[in-house]
Design a protein around this motif. Structure first.
Motif, PDB file in Angstrom:
ATOM      1  N   MET A 188       0.850  -1.067   0.070  1.00  0.00           N
ATOM      2  CA  MET A 188       0.121  -0.031   0.035  1.00  0.00           C
ATOM      3  C   MET A 188       1.015   1.165   0.053  1.00  0.00           C
ATOM      4  SD  MET A 188      -3.168   0.814   2.623  1.00  0.00           S
ATOM      5  CE  MET A 188      -3.915  -0.684   2.200  1.00  0.00           C
ATOM      6  N   LYS A 189       1.926   1.360   0.967  1.00  0.00           N
ATOM      7  CA  LYS A 189       2.995   2.385   0.969  1.00  0.00           C
ATOM      8  C   LYS A 189       3.607   2.609  -0.354  1.00  0.00           C
ATOM      9  CE  LYS A 189       4.953   1.117   4.746  1.00  0.00           C
ATOM     10  NZ  LYS A 189       5.619   0.732   5.923  1.00  0.00           N
ATOM     11  N   ILE A 190       3.957   1.169  -0.997  1.00  0.00           N
ATOM     12  CA  ILE A 190       4.840   1.660  -2.281  1.00  0.00           C
ATOM     13  C   ILE A 190       3.740   2.166  -3.302  1.00  0.00           C
ATOM     14  CG2 ILE A 190       5.566   0.067  -4.245  1.00  0.00           C
ATOM     15  CD1 ILE A 190       6.800  -1.941  -2.027  1.00  0.00           C
ATOM     16  N   ALA A 191       2.502   1.751  -3.187  1.00  0.00           N
ATOM     17  CA  ALA A 191       1.490   2.141  -4.466  1.00  0.00           C
ATOM     18  C   ALA A 191       1.369   3.641  -3.980  1.00  0.00           C
ATOM     19  CB  ALA A 191       0.335   1.304  -4.460  1.00  0.00           C
ATOM     20  N   MET A 229      12.855  -8.610   5.612  1.00  0.00           N
ATOM     21  CA  MET A 229      13.939  -7.406   5.200  1.00  0.00           C
ATOM     22  C   MET A 229      13.100  -6.337   4.802  1.00  0.00           C
ATOM     23  SD  MET A 229      16.977  -9.441   3.498  1.00  0.00           S
ATOM     24  CE  MET A 229      17.788  -7.974   2.692  1.00  0.00           C
ATOM     25  N   LEU A 230      11.928  -6.625   3.834  1.00  0.00           N
ATOM     26  CA  LEU A 230      11.088  -5.802   3.219  1.00  0.00           C
ATOM     27  C   LEU A 230      10.148  -5.089   4.368  1.00  0.00           C
ATOM     28  CD1 LEU A 230       9.845  -4.687   0.606  1.00  0.00           C
ATOM     29  CD2 LEU A 230       8.113  -6.548   0.630  1.00  0.00           C
ATOM     30  N   LYS A 233      11.929   2.699   3.469  1.00  0.00           N
ATOM     31  CA  LYS A 233      11.209   3.142   2.285  1.00  0.00           C
ATOM     32  C   LYS A 233      11.898   2.287   1.181  1.00  0.00           C
ATOM     33  CE  LYS A 233      10.711   8.178   3.555  1.00  0.00           C
ATOM     34  NZ  LYS A 233      11.094   9.536   3.300  1.00  0.00           N
ATOM     35  N   PRO A 234      11.175   1.481   0.905  1.00  0.00           N
ATOM     36  CA  PRO A 234      11.782   0.211   0.001  1.00  0.00           C
ATOM     37  C   PRO A 234      11.702   0.895  -1.534  1.00  0.00           C
ATOM     38  CG  PRO A 234       9.672  -0.383   0.815  1.00  0.00           C
ATOM     39  CD  PRO A 234      10.066   0.668   1.742  1.00  0.00           C
ATOM     40  N   ASP A 235      12.750   1.115  -2.074  1.00  0.00           N
ATOM     41  CA  ASP A 235      12.659   1.757  -3.438  1.00  0.00           C
ATOM     42  C   ASP A 235      12.699   0.563  -4.340  1.00  0.00           C
ATOM     43  OD1 ASP A 235      15.353   1.040  -3.205  1.00  0.00           O
ATOM     44  OD2 ASP A 235      15.948   3.290  -3.589  1.00  0.00           O
TER      45      ASP A 235
END
Length: 752
Positions: free
Chosen positions: A399-402, A451-452, A457-459
């Protein structure tokens, strides 16, 4: 009135043939070609054959591959007899096909979905899509083959074909999509959001007549204007886009659609009457203050502050859900609805406390769409309990990535989407939780998910790293080395890297003989003369062309004839394919360096081993199997077990069609004698003997079966197809279908 698919075929055939004629004319315009080839009569013959071939390919979309395929053990010409220029021309065409496929033709995915909607029960993919570059290239190759062109002329024609036909393929796809929209074939489905509107407008304008006008038989179907639905303030920008497409001609409509991205379309459905009838679509943001996109866009600094505050709030929700899961003995409510509830409570509390202002309308839509998406993924029958638990953990992360990158919704190459695909594909076969402790892929999956979750802030680069680790774990478990194959693909000149090619060939041979009970003589043969032959083949042509596929298929047939386990009908299949098989093998051995006398001795011994395997089968001597293989074979419930023959089924029987179109890596599920789930994946097909080979998650062969028998099992309900390809593409399509259909619960509430 004829089926709309007929008009699509006629229009596409005419448009593509016109481009082929242009390519041939361009080839003749070269000064060195004018005196020799092609004449107008010859070009006309090629064009007619191309159109006929394309029509035939189109008609075969729904026919099982076994009905279409020529024997895969057809004679393979000795590489030593192929001249340099002919080899260069062959490699050039294969390179053109590869380049076009990798470029992701705009609108192709939408066209594929529309074709599937017109062909119920049939999966359309690269193997049977008549608009796929390889299928179009095959049509042209078959059309030009009777000319027996000199190599240098053939290469020139291929170059012109690439420019004139492949270069315009995107515009053809666009116009076919437009035509199908006007015929009311999924008009709500939009083209790829990355399509360039300017590019499409130019392409459409280049054609004097729209495809609808080119098809004389085509019925006149008027485009109806889209109905206006009242959206709230959050949809103001979406409404402006939808209004601009009303009552426009087909050619203009294609460009307008190209401007509207996939996310905007999903937002429209989310706020439509049917979308709002589902309680889940607004569960996360119900009674939450939302600001319109226009209002937030006016104050960019405020919008950024609110976005960061929203992401921090989601971090806290994620942390709390993880802790509650660890500290509670009861199963936590981390499914899609449970996550939506937790988000809703946190949003309302934060706004009441003044910690968070109104959230942007698009952010609210993204949150709700992710909730719906994960609800659909969780309910997919491919996911068992252990896999569902892993997927649920990453819902808020995605959700945060989107929220940071909305390409998650429309770009199939988005790293986060591919990570979900790879994760689920890796775990579909985890049916026995008791064995997961010894499963290295499972442990790698858990580690990279942790890890994810721990990364603030996984780019894209970070996710690509995790994706690489998961793929490496999967390939290691199957005895492969992903890095080696990748390195070979990226080599500019293969001849300068013999060590890499040698290692690659050894790996491919190992993959073929792994977990097989083979005579030592066969293993030695594969590691010597066959290895030398494959080394020369890869050095000259690489391993992505048709020649490599044909050779590998021939070796698969060889290994099948050498396996000690036999089934009813195998002797007849063996007698049919073996003469051509041995003929091809003698050529392989010759190129691999074996003398004529040596080849004679090898052939004699091969025949003896083949005959001995059938003697073993008749005598009831069975090879030893691993515990997992034995468990699957003895426990699986088959309706055709013990029957030497099964009755034929019509080629258009839906079960035959379904099995015939089953792509590699598809998963199927049987039930065991104790009710347990037994899953296996389609590892390979051998068309010439009509056999499908399935393996378990460890790469061990557990099932060898004909298409007809598997179709009977599907018809009897003893087997289910649970996964065809990657999950994210079909999940996104399911979101659209879900939002387009009114909820029964919502409809009943409205009626009351």
């Amino acid at each position: 009135m004829k089926n709309p698919l007929h008009y699509v075929k006629v229009a596409a055939a005419k448009a593509l043939t016109k481009l082929v004629m242009q390519a041939l004319a361009n080839a003749r315009s070269e000064p060195q070609n004018r005196a020799s080839w092609p004449t107008k009569a010859q070009a006309s013959g090629i064009s007619k054959r191309f159109m006929k071939n394309f029509n035939n390919y189109f008609d075969e979309i729904g026919i099982p591959l076994i009905e279409q395929a020529k024997s895969e053990t057809d004679e393979f010409a000795s590489l030593s007899q192929i001249g340099h220029y002919h080899l260069e021309a062959m490699v050039a065409m294969e390179g053109m096909v590869k380049q076009r496929r990798e470029a992701e033709i705009a609108g192709m995915s939408s066209l594929t979905v529309r074709l599937e909607s017109m062909l119920p029960g049939i999966r359309v993919d690269e193997a049977n899509n008549p608009f796929d570059p390889e299928q179009i290239a095959d049509c042209f190759n078959e059309a030009i083959k009777p000319m027996e062109l000199e190599a240098q002329h053939l290469l020139k024609v291929y170059e012109e074909f690439d420019k004139s036909v492949f270069g315009e393929l995107e515009s053809i796809v666009t116009e076919i999509n437009t035509m199908m929209i006007s015929m009311k074939v999924l008009p709500e489905l939009e083209t790829h959001p990355q399509d360039s509107a300017k590019h499409l407008e130019g392409k459409v304008a280049e054609h004097a007549q729209p495809l609808l006008q080119q098809v004389e038989e085509n019925p006149k179907i008027e485009s109806e204007p889209e109905s206006k639905s009242a959206h709230d303030s959050s949809q103001s920008s979406v409404n402006e886009n939808s209004k601009s497409t009303e009552q426009t001609p087909p050619a203009v409509s294609a460009s307008k659609i190209a401007r509207t991205d996939w996310l905007a379309h999903m937002q429209q459905l989310l706020h439509s009457k049917s979308g709002q009838s589902h309680a889940l679509v607004k569960h996360a943001t119900e009674n939450v203050e939302i600001a319109s996109n226009t209002e937030m866009a006016a104050d960019e600094e405020r919008m950024q502050v609110q976005q960061e505050s929203l992401l921090e709030l989601l971090d806290r929700v994620q942390f709390n859900l993880q802790n509650s899961s660890k500290n509670s003995s009861a199963p936590s409510e981390t499914n899609a609805a449970g996550v939506a509830q937790a988000i809703n409570e946190s949003l309302k509390q934060a706004q009441e406390n003044g910690e968070l202002g109104p959230i942007q309308a698009q952010s609210a839509d993204v949150i709700n769409l992710i909730v719906v998406l994960f609800d659909i993924i969780e309910k997919d029958e491919a996911l068992l309990a252990v896999l569902k638990e892993l997927v649920r953990r990453i819902q808020i992360v995605m959700m945060k990535i989107a929220l940071r990158d909305t390409s998650f919704f429309y770009c199939q190459d988005n790293p986060a989407r591919r990570l979900i695909d790879e994760l689920i594909h890796a775990g579909v076969g985890w049916t026995q939780s008791s064995k997961l402790d010894a499963n290295p892929v499972y442990h790698t999956t858990k580690r990279i998910l942790k890890m994810l979750l721990d990364e603030p802030k996984p780019d894209n680069d970070y996710i690509e790293t995790l994706l690489g680790e998961l793929r490496q774990a999967k390939t290691r478990a199957l005895g492969k080395t992903l890095a080696l194959e990748s390195r070979i693909l990226n080599l500019p000149t293969l001849t300068d890297h013999p060590d890499d090619i040698d290692a690659f060939v050894r790996q491919k041979i190992h993959e073929r003989i792994r977990n097989r009970d083979l005579d030592p003589f066969i293993q030695i043969l594969l590691k010597t003369y066959i290895h030398n032959f494959l080394f020369k083949l890869v050095t000259r042509e690489g391993f992505k062309g048709q020649s490599w596929k044909s050779v590998v298929s021939t070796l698969d047939v060889l290994l099948w004839t050498m396996q000690p386990e036999k089934q009813f009908g195998d002797l007849e299949r063996f007698k049919r394919v073996n003469p051509r098989l041995l003929e091809n093998l003698s050529k392989f051995l010759s190129i691999g360096g074996a003398s004529k006398s040596k080849i004679t001795k090898i052939m004699r011994q091969l025949k003896q081993i083949q005959e001995f395997t059938f003697y073993q089968a008749e005598a009831g001597i069975r090879p030893e199997h691993s515990e997992d293989q034995e468990s699957f074979t003895s426990n699986v419930i088959l309706s055709t077990r013990g029957r030497k023959e099964v009755p034929p089924l019509k080629k258009d029987d839906p079960n035959v069609v379904r099995i015939g179109g089953l792509p590699l890596d598809s998963w199927i599920e049987f039930r065991g004698s104790s009710g347990e789930r037994l899953r296996c994946t389609l590892a390979s097909k051998i068309e010439s003997i009509d056999k499908l080979f399935f393996t378990n998650s460890d790469g061990e062969k557990v099932l060898e079966i004909t298409r007809l028998r598997l179709a009977h099992e599907l018809k009897a309900g003893t087997v289910r197809v649970i996964s065809e390809g990657m999950i994210m593409k079909r999940a996104m399509q399911s979101v659209i279908a879900y939002l387009s259909k009114t909820s029964r619960t919502g409809a009943r509430a409205e009626d009351s």
